[in-house]
Motif scaffolding. Sequence first.
Motif, PDB file in Angstrom:
ATOM      1  N   ILE A 112       0.821  -1.214   0.000  1.00 17.75           N
ATOM      2  CA  ILE A 112       0.000   0.000   0.000  1.00 17.75           C
ATOM      3  C   ILE A 112       0.855   1.264   0.000  1.00 17.75           C
ATOM      4  O   ILE A 112       0.601   2.213  -0.751  1.00 17.75           O
ATOM      5  N   ILE A 113       1.901   1.295   0.842  1.00 17.57           N
ATOM      6  CA  ILE A 113       2.706   2.528   0.898  1.00 17.57           C
ATOM      7  C   ILE A 113       3.541   2.709  -0.370  1.00 17.57           C
ATOM      8  O   ILE A 113       3.975   3.808  -0.679  1.00 17.57           O
ATOM      9  N   ARG A 114       3.736   1.623  -1.145  1.00 16.90           N
ATOM     10  CA  ARG A 114       4.483   1.746  -2.400  1.00 16.90           C
ATOM     11  C   ARG A 114       3.574   2.119  -3.575  1.00 16.90           C
ATOM     12  O   ARG A 114       4.014   2.775  -4.516  1.00 16.90           O
ATOM     13  N   SER A 115       2.313   1.698  -3.529  1.00 16.39           N
ATOM     14  CA  SER A 115       1.424   1.918  -4.681  1.00 16.39           C
ATOM     15  C   SER A 115       0.570   3.171  -4.547  1.00 16.39           C
ATOM     16  O   SER A 115       0.347   3.888  -5.501  1.00 16.39           O
ATOM     17  N   ARG A 116       0.031   3.419  -3.345  1.00 18.97           N
ATOM     18  CA  ARG A 116      -0.816   4.595  -3.097  1.00 18.97           C
ATOM     19  C   ARG A 116      -1.934   4.739  -4.135  1.00 18.97           C
ATOM     20  O   ARG A 116      -2.034   5.734  -4.849  1.00 18.97           O
ATOM     21  N   ASN A 117      -2.781   3.709  -4.205  1.00 19.47           N
ATOM     22  CA  ASN A 117      -3.958   3.778  -5.080  1.00 19.47           C
ATOM     23  C   ASN A 117      -4.956   4.790  -4.561  1.00 19.47           C
ATOM     24  O   ASN A 117      -5.006   5.090  -3.369  1.00 19.47           O
ATOM     25  N   GLU A 118      -5.794   5.291  -5.466  1.00 19.02           N
ATOM     26  CA  GLU A 118      -6.882   6.177  -5.050  1.00 19.02           C
ATOM     27  C   GLU A 118      -8.056   5.379  -4.510  1.00 19.02           C
ATOM     28  O   GLU A 118      -8.875   5.902  -3.766  1.00 19.02           O
ATOM     29  N   HIS A 119      -8.147   4.122  -4.932  1.00 18.39           N
ATOM     30  CA  HIS A 119      -9.263   3.292  -4.505  1.00 18.39           C
ATOM     31  C   HIS A 119      -8.756   2.104  -3.697  1.00 18.39           C
ATOM     32  O   HIS A 119      -7.602   2.076  -3.280  1.00 18.39           O
ATOM     33  N   ILE A 120      -9.597   1.114  -3.498  1.00 18.05           N
ATOM     34  CA  ILE A 120      -9.290  -0.025  -2.620  1.00 18.05           C
ATOM     35  C   ILE A 120      -8.126  -0.840  -3.196  1.00 18.05           C
ATOM     36  O   ILE A 120      -8.153  -1.251  -4.351  1.00 18.05           O
ATOM     37  N   LEU A 139      -8.007  -2.820  -7.345  1.00 21.52           N
ATOM     38  CA  LEU A 139      -7.694  -3.857  -6.360  1.00 21.52           C
ATOM     39  C   LEU A 139      -6.463  -4.660  -6.790  1.00 21.52           C
ATOM     40  O   LEU A 139      -6.376  -5.127  -7.916  1.00 21.52           O
ATOM     41  N   LYS A 140      -5.533  -4.796  -5.873  1.00 20.67           N
ATOM     42  CA  LYS A 140      -4.294  -5.535  -6.158  1.00 20.67           C
ATOM     43  C   LYS A 140      -4.260  -6.907  -5.477  1.00 20.67           C
ATOM     44  O   LYS A 140      -3.546  -7.797  -5.935  1.00 20.67           O
ATOM     45  N   CYS A 141      -5.018  -7.064  -4.393  1.00 17.65           N
ATOM     46  CA  CYS A 141      -4.894  -8.311  -3.626  1.00 17.65           C
ATOM     47  C   CYS A 141      -6.216  -8.700  -2.969  1.00 17.65           C
ATOM     48  O   CYS A 141      -6.897  -7.858  -2.390  1.00 17.65           O
ATOM     49  N   LEU A 142      -6.562  -9.990  -3.061  1.00 14.22           N
ATOM     50  CA  LEU A 142      -7.706 -10.568  -2.366  1.00 14.22           C
ATOM     51  C   LEU A 142      -7.188 -11.564  -1.338  1.00 14.22           C
ATOM     52  O   LEU A 142      -6.357 -12.427  -1.653  1.00 14.22           O
ATOM     53  N   LEU A 199     -17.683 -16.451  -4.596  1.00  8.79           N
ATOM     54  CA  LEU A 199     -17.492 -16.550  -6.041  1.00  8.79           C
ATOM     55  C   LEU A 199     -18.140 -15.380  -6.769  1.00  8.79           C
ATOM     56  O   LEU A 199     -17.609 -14.890  -7.778  1.00  8.79           O
ATOM     57  N   TYR A 200     -19.288 -14.894  -6.268  1.00 11.59           N
ATOM     58  CA  TYR A 200     -19.923 -13.711  -6.856  1.00 11.59           C
ATOM     59  C   TYR A 200     -19.011 -12.495  -6.732  1.00 11.59           C
ATOM     60  O   TYR A 200     -18.831 -11.735  -7.690  1.00 11.59           O
ATOM     61  N   VAL A 201     -18.444 -12.305  -5.542  1.00 10.16           N
ATOM     62  CA  VAL A 201     -17.543 -11.174  -5.322  1.00 10.16           C
ATOM     63  C   VAL A 201     -16.354 -11.255  -6.271  1.00 10.16           C
ATOM     64  O   VAL A 201     -15.965 -10.265  -6.912  1.00 10.16           O
ATOM     65  N   ILE A 202     -15.770 -12.455  -6.386  1.00  8.89           N
ATOM     66  CA  ILE A 202     -14.568 -12.631  -7.202  1.00  8.89           C
ATOM     67  C   ILE A 202     -14.830 -12.298  -8.669  1.00  8.89           C
ATOM     68  O   ILE A 202     -13.968 -11.742  -9.361  1.00  8.89           O
ATOM     69  N   LYS A 203     -16.024 -12.621  -9.155  1.00  8.07           N
ATOM     70  CA  LYS A 203     -16.364 -12.312 -10.554  1.00  8.07           C
ATOM     71  C   LYS A 203     -16.315 -10.815 -10.845  1.00  8.07           C
ATOM     72  O   LYS A 203     -16.176 -10.404 -11.997  1.00  8.07           O
ATOM     73  N   HIS A 204     -16.440  -9.994  -9.796  1.00 11.11           N
ATOM     74  CA  HIS A 204     -16.469  -8.552  -9.978  1.00 11.11           C
ATOM     75  C   HIS A 204     -15.158  -7.878  -9.576  1.00 11.11           C
ATOM     76  O   HIS A 204     -15.102  -6.655  -9.407  1.00 11.11           O
ATOM     77  N   LEU A 205     -14.101  -8.670  -9.448  1.00 11.65           N
ATOM     78  CA  LEU A 205     -12.786  -8.125  -9.128  1.00 11.65           C
ATOM     79  C   LEU A 205     -11.899  -8.131 -10.375  1.00 11.65           C
ATOM     80  O   LEU A 205     -12.142  -8.904 -11.309  1.00 11.65           O
ATOM     81  N   PRO A 206     -10.870  -7.292 -10.412  1.00 19.11           N
ATOM     82  CA  PRO A 206      -9.943  -7.320 -11.548  1.00 19.11           C
ATOM     83  C   PRO A 206      -9.314  -8.701 -11.706  1.00 19.11           C
ATOM     84  O   PRO A 206      -9.005  -9.371 -10.713  1.00 19.11           O
ATOM     85  N   ASN A 231      -6.355  -9.436 -12.989  1.00 20.61           N
ATOM     86  CA  ASN A 231      -4.950  -9.389 -12.597  1.00 20.61           C
ATOM     87  C   ASN A 231      -4.822  -8.911 -11.155  1.00 20.61           C
ATOM     88  O   ASN A 231      -4.803  -7.703 -10.882  1.00 20.61           O
ATOM     89  N   ARG A 232      -4.763  -9.848 -10.244  1.00 19.00           N
ATOM     90  CA  ARG A 232      -4.647  -9.538  -8.825  1.00 19.00           C
ATOM     91  C   ARG A 232      -3.931 -10.698  -8.150  1.00 19.00           C
ATOM     92  O   ARG A 232      -3.837 -11.801  -8.696  1.00 19.00           O
ATOM     93  N   GLN A 233      -3.437 -10.435  -6.952  1.00 17.95           N
ATOM     94  CA  GLN A 233      -2.831 -11.476  -6.131  1.00 17.95           C
ATOM     95  C   GLN A 233      -3.908 -12.091  -5.238  1.00 17.95           C
ATOM     96  O   GLN A 233      -4.776 -11.384  -4.728  1.00 17.95           O
ATOM     97  N   ASN A 234      -3.853 -13.408  -5.050  1.00 17.65           N
ATOM     98  CA  ASN A 234      -4.836 -14.110  -4.224  1.00 17.65           C
ATOM     99  C   ASN A 234      -4.131 -14.848  -3.097  1.00 17.65           C
ATOM    100  O   ASN A 234      -3.195 -15.618  -3.350  1.00 17.65           O
ATOM    101  N   LEU A 235      -4.592 -14.623  -1.869  1.00 15.77           N
ATOM    102  CA  LEU A 235      -4.008 -15.268  -0.700  1.00 15.77           C
ATOM    103  C   LEU A 235      -5.114 -15.988   0.061  1.00 15.77           C
ATOM    104  O   LEU A 235      -6.134 -15.384   0.376  1.00 15.77           O
ATOM    105  N   MET A 236      -4.920 -17.257   0.346  1.00 11.94           N
ATOM    106  CA  MET A 236      -5.914 -18.026   1.089  1.00 11.94           C
ATOM    107  C   MET A 236      -5.260 -18.590   2.350  1.00 11.94           C
ATOM    108  O   MET A 236      -4.272 -19.321   2.272  1.00 11.94           O
ATOM    109  N   PHE A 237      -5.828 -18.226   3.500  1.00 11.25           N
ATOM    110  CA  PHE A 237      -5.323 -18.706   4.786  1.00 11.25           C
ATOM    111  C   PHE A 237      -6.407 -19.520   5.471  1.00 11.25           C
ATOM    112  O   PHE A 237      -7.572 -19.120   5.487  1.00 11.25           O
ATOM    113  N   SER A 238      -6.010 -20.640   6.052  1.00 13.10           N
ATOM    114  CA  SER A 238      -6.976 -21.532   6.668  1.00 13.10           C
ATOM    115  C   SER A 238      -6.303 -22.305   7.791  1.00 13.10           C
ATOM    116  O   SER A 238      -5.112 -22.616   7.718  1.00 13.10           O
TER     117      SER A 238
END
Length: 388
Positions: A45-53, A130-133, A151-158, A160-167
């Motif tokens: 975040i501090i390197r990219s400084r997007n205007e949005h999420i 959005l850069k990361c989910l 899955l609905y949310v993901i369909k509405h995301l860019p 080209n993004r990074q995906n991280l899954m923790f469980s």
Amino acid sequence: MNYLKASPIQEMAIPIILEGKDLIASAQTGTGKTAAYLIPLLDLIIRSRNEHITALILVPTRELAKQIDEQIEGFSYFIRATSLAIYGGGKGENWDQQRKALVDGADIIIATPGRLLAHMKSGDVKFDDLKCLVLDEADKMLDMGFSDDILYVIKHLPVNRQNLMFSATMPQKIRDFANKILRNPEEIKLAVSKPAVGIDQQFFLAADHQKLPLLIHLLKDKKDLTIIIFSSQKSMINQIIRALGKVKIMARGISSDNSQEEREEYLRGFKNKNFNILVATDVLSRGIDINNLNLVINYDVPRDAEDYIHRIGRTARAETTGTSFTFINEKDQRKIASIEKLLEREVEKQNITESLGLGPAPEYSVEKRSFKKPFKKKFFGKKPAPKP
């Protein structure tokens, strides 16, 4: 934040995330998974400084959403990153505040899937930058039936993004779900489904009518400890609180019946040591980080072995020590076999009710816990004629 040394999950995950790779990671509860993804996300975040999420974190419960939001506030104290937790319940003005953050763009959004879906379907939500989910406690979200919402949310995301899954656990359904979302992910698997070694686990045999007096006896010399009592039944929460109140032991309760304001007030009071005992359903069994929790009591045996691990995992976090008590009635004995299989050892079953004047406890029986229906032969065609 008093982070002096990276935990194993942090040491392994942070470099992978910094490289921009997808990741699927599993590690037991209390090992620092949240910081493992928040620290590199804040660096992004501090390197990219997007205007949005920039980052979206999906979580199963509002308590976990609020906790992550608080951790972001601590980690980002010197870098001015903005975040907002989005979840249902609470007062009506929360909706407008959440909507403004989604439209104008906070750096990090932490959301429960259902509430986020409601905002998205009403329009104007912007995920263009959005850069990361992040999917945190992914196994719990699937157990709660959130897979379609996610899955609905993901369909509405860019794309080209990074995906991280923790469980905390990695059953096959999580792997199947990960295959739909992640792209060539790196994998980290650490000590899945094992309780922290610092937990002293104790089992007590007790019939249902013996549990309350047994609980009061065990808490007599522990009034100053920080304790969570888990019950699978919402109806038992107030009964336990009233019974403790009669012997001047103050406790508060949290379940889905409480309003959001009550849940936040009680959890805040518990963390601030305004009272020492919290009685809760499994709404608090995942992801809630409470410092110096001394004792976890399972008033009844949880539904399955994984829930047992998550409940007792509230104590002995970050390499500290703690204790857990589990009450076992006659009908719950079969569940103990699967718990001990997961633990890879047997736990001594204590029988102290008779010495307390409460009468004999249910006898623990190996046959009861591994009961199988007897095999009956089936005859096909005519039965043989009876012998004379």
